[in-house]
Design an enzyme around this catalytic site. Sequence first.
Site, PDB file in Angstrom:
ATOM      1  N   ARG A  66       3.316   9.079   4.425  1.00 50.41           N
ATOM      2  CA  ARG A  66       3.510   7.222   4.146  1.00 50.41           C
ATOM      3  C   ARG A  66       4.889   6.932   4.354  1.00 50.41           C
ATOM      4  O   ARG A  66       5.538   5.903   3.780  1.00 50.41           O
ATOM      5  CB  ARG A  66       3.119   7.045   2.517  1.00 50.41           C
ATOM      6  CG  ARG A  66       1.769   7.267   2.213  1.00 50.41           C
ATOM      7  CD  ARG A  66       0.695   6.544   3.035  1.00 50.41           C
ATOM      8  NE  ARG A  66      -0.590   6.830   2.549  1.00 50.41           N
ATOM      9  CZ  ARG A  66      -1.767   7.971   3.132  1.00 50.41           C
ATOM     10  NH1 ARG A  66      -0.946   8.437   4.186  1.00 50.41           N
ATOM     11  NH2 ARG A  66      -2.569   8.032   2.710  1.00 50.41           N
TER      12      ARG A  66
ATOM     13  N   SER B  30      -3.438   1.940  -3.042  1.00 54.41           N
ATOM     14  CA  SER B  30      -3.108   3.004  -3.684  1.00 54.41           C
ATOM     15  C   SER B  30      -1.959   2.502  -4.439  1.00 54.41           C
ATOM     16  O   SER B  30      -0.747   2.226  -3.708  1.00 54.41           O
ATOM     17  CB  SER B  30      -2.836   4.341  -3.064  1.00 54.41           C
ATOM     18  OG  SER B  30      -4.124   4.775  -2.286  1.00 54.41           O
TER      19      SER B  30
ATOM     20  N   GLU C 136       3.734   4.247  -3.847  1.00 56.30           N
ATOM     21  CA  GLU C 136       3.323   4.141  -2.359  1.00 56.30           C
ATOM     22  C   GLU C 136       3.459   2.644  -2.219  1.00 56.30           C
ATOM     23  O   GLU C 136       3.777   2.361  -1.041  1.00 56.30           O
ATOM     24  CB  GLU C 136       1.894   4.337  -2.085  1.00 56.30           C
ATOM     25  CG  GLU C 136       1.355   4.267  -0.851  1.00 56.30           C
ATOM     26  CD  GLU C 136       0.093   4.541  -0.211  1.00 56.30           C
ATOM     27  OE1 GLU C 136      -0.211   5.775  -0.469  1.00 56.30           O
ATOM     28  OE2 GLU C 136      -0.880   3.858   0.235  1.00 56.30           O
TER      29      GLU C 136
END
Length: 307
Positions: A182, A230, A300
């Site tokens: 990510r 998320s 995230e």
Amino acid sequence: MGISAKETTGKDRLLRALQDVEGDIEWGVPLATMTSLQVGGPADVLVAPKDIANVARILLGARTQHVPVVVLGGTNVVVRDKGIRGIVIQLKHLTATRKDAAECLYAEAGVRMPVLMQYAVRHQLSGMEWAAGIPGTVGGGVAMNAGTRLGEMKDALQSVDFVNSRGRRMRIEASALTFSYRKTVLPKGIVVGAWFQLKAAAREQIEQVTKSYLQYRKESQPLTLPNAGSVFKNPTGQSAGKLVESLGLKGLRVGDAEISTKHANFIVNQGHATASDVLALIRKVRGLVAKKLGIHLELELKILGER
Ligand code: EPU
């Protein structure tokens, strides 16, 4: 109520930074309507540049006038209640897609990931199936190396169309970039498009993968309520959702912000949640996971705006 000297100067500088910019320019726009979680205060000025050349103009103007610039995709983000100072860029006019070579597609940064995926399906190109159901944009996806358990951006990315902070447009090969979970390490500037290296495949085969994957997401994620995807990254070898659920935190609320009862790594807005509610809930969950499980959960989603 009078306007303070500081505010006047601030607005003057913003006006000067934007003087040659073509596109939609709106002052004091509340950002809650532009984020998937539906929270967040106003932008000083929201600009949707007409094209890539105007993204470059904004960056150059902002640099000259010393005003901050941020791009708002809107899906993996919490905008604080006081909103965002400076220029907020929305790339909604950057929506071109084209086939650049037999197995290469180009998409501008404002193209929604589901649109790009459909485009790949139409051209019978495989390699984007992992992105099924990701609601964000190409630009956001590249900037954060978006991914799912089927794959991630870096697997398909060939090169990035980029405008640096001096307003210079350049093409950066993916091989010259560093990616991690990510995260994409990019120079200072804005992703304005991307080239994807894909592989010819039968349409039915691609659709079979995306359909079953979309079904899985529909069953396991609270997609019908406002959310930001998320909340936490998965710690190595573990699932953030599973950890949060193991502490019995599904359904935990601060105001109208709630840990989804369907998937514990999602926060949903049950009506009138504020960014403060969401951030307080995040702090609570993080604190409990750290205290009871000794695990530090990393965010995230991105937090933007004035504290
Ligand atoms: N689980 C629980 N309880 C929960 C949620 C999940 O026990 O409340 C368990 C599941 O049963 C499963 C495991 O945890 O065994 C993993 O859950 P899931 O398959 O839902 O995947 P995830 O790791 O939570 C990742 C991505 C999602 C992506 C899904 C599906 C991250 C942080 N998230 O979620 O991406 O949709 O895989 O591929 O890697 C996003 O990034 O915004 C996003 C939604």
